[in-house]
Design an enzyme around this catalytic site. Structure first.
Site, PDB file in Angstrom:
ATOM      1  N   GLU A 152     -36.018  36.798 -12.602  1.00 41.87           N
ATOM      2  CA  GLU A 152     -37.174  37.276 -11.826  1.00 41.87           C
ATOM      3  C   GLU A 152     -36.717  37.905 -10.511  1.00 41.87           C
ATOM      4  O   GLU A 152     -37.261  38.928 -10.093  1.00 41.87           O
ATOM      5  CB  GLU A 152     -38.156  36.139 -11.528  1.00 41.87           C
ATOM      6  CG  GLU A 152     -39.237  35.920 -12.529  1.00 41.87           C
ATOM      7  CD  GLU A 152     -40.213  37.066 -12.726  1.00 41.87           C
ATOM      8  OE1 GLU A 152     -40.282  38.020 -11.919  1.00 41.87           O
ATOM      9  OE2 GLU A 152     -40.937  37.022 -13.717  1.00 41.87           O
ATOM     10  N   GLU A 202     -37.116  46.534  -9.268  1.00 44.91           N
ATOM     11  CA  GLU A 202     -38.406  47.179  -9.023  1.00 44.91           C
ATOM     12  C   GLU A 202     -38.490  47.738  -7.602  1.00 44.91           C
ATOM     13  O   GLU A 202     -38.954  48.861  -7.398  1.00 44.91           O
ATOM     14  CB  GLU A 202     -39.552  46.188  -9.251  1.00 44.91           C
ATOM     15  CG  GLU A 202     -39.821  45.894 -10.703  1.00 44.91           C
ATOM     16  CD  GLU A 202     -40.969  44.909 -10.899  1.00 44.91           C
ATOM     17  OE1 GLU A 202     -41.424  44.285  -9.907  1.00 44.91           O
ATOM     18  OE2 GLU A 202     -41.404  44.767 -12.048  1.00 44.91           O
TER      19      GLU A 202
END
Length: 138
Positions: free
Chosen positions: A74, A81
């Site tokens: 994550e 991102e």
């Protein structure tokens, strides 16, 4: 010439700064990424279940590795991102989407495998509890 004490102090400060930056990244991700918070809640539930069901040391090791893998993925996903968003901004680019999708896929894959491992570890304990409950009723 720099004394050894001054060099060691700079090295310690740099190391401390590295850890501080790393924890800032975890804090940022926790505050800004819903899925990281979901994984954190699941982590608390799994750890609680591990204590309640008294899983073995080997099982704890596997569970901790799975938790670490998913949370680390994550964090990497968030880093990718953020970097892609910095580079492409508001514009659309197929390669940017592919990079973000691949990073998200890594999270999904690690989480899915962790769920399977969790089921392999926890289902026998849950089954035993269920059978004891049935026996106590009958």
């Amino acid at each position: 010439m720099v004394s050894l004490d001054k060099k060691n102090n700079r090295t310690k400060r740099a190391l401390f700064s590295s850890f501080k930056d790393a924890f800032s990244g975890v804090k940022f991700t926790f505050k800004n990424e819903r899925n990281f918070r979901i994984h954190t809640v699941v982590t608390v539930l799994v750890v609680t279940a591990g204590f309640v069901l008294k899983i073995s040391l080997l099982e704890w090791t596997i569970i901790v590795l799975c938790i670490g893998l998913v949370l680390a993925m994550e964090l990497v996903n968030t880093a990718i991102e953020q970097t892609v968003d910095l580079i492409v901004g508001e514009s659309f680019h197929e390669l940017a989407r592919n990079a973000k999708d691949a990073a998200a896929g890594a999270v999904v894959l690690s989480a899915g495998i962790s769920v399977i491992i969790g089921l392999i570890i926890f289902l026998p304990y849950v089954w035993d509890l269920f059978m004891k409950l049935i026996e106590s009723i009958i």
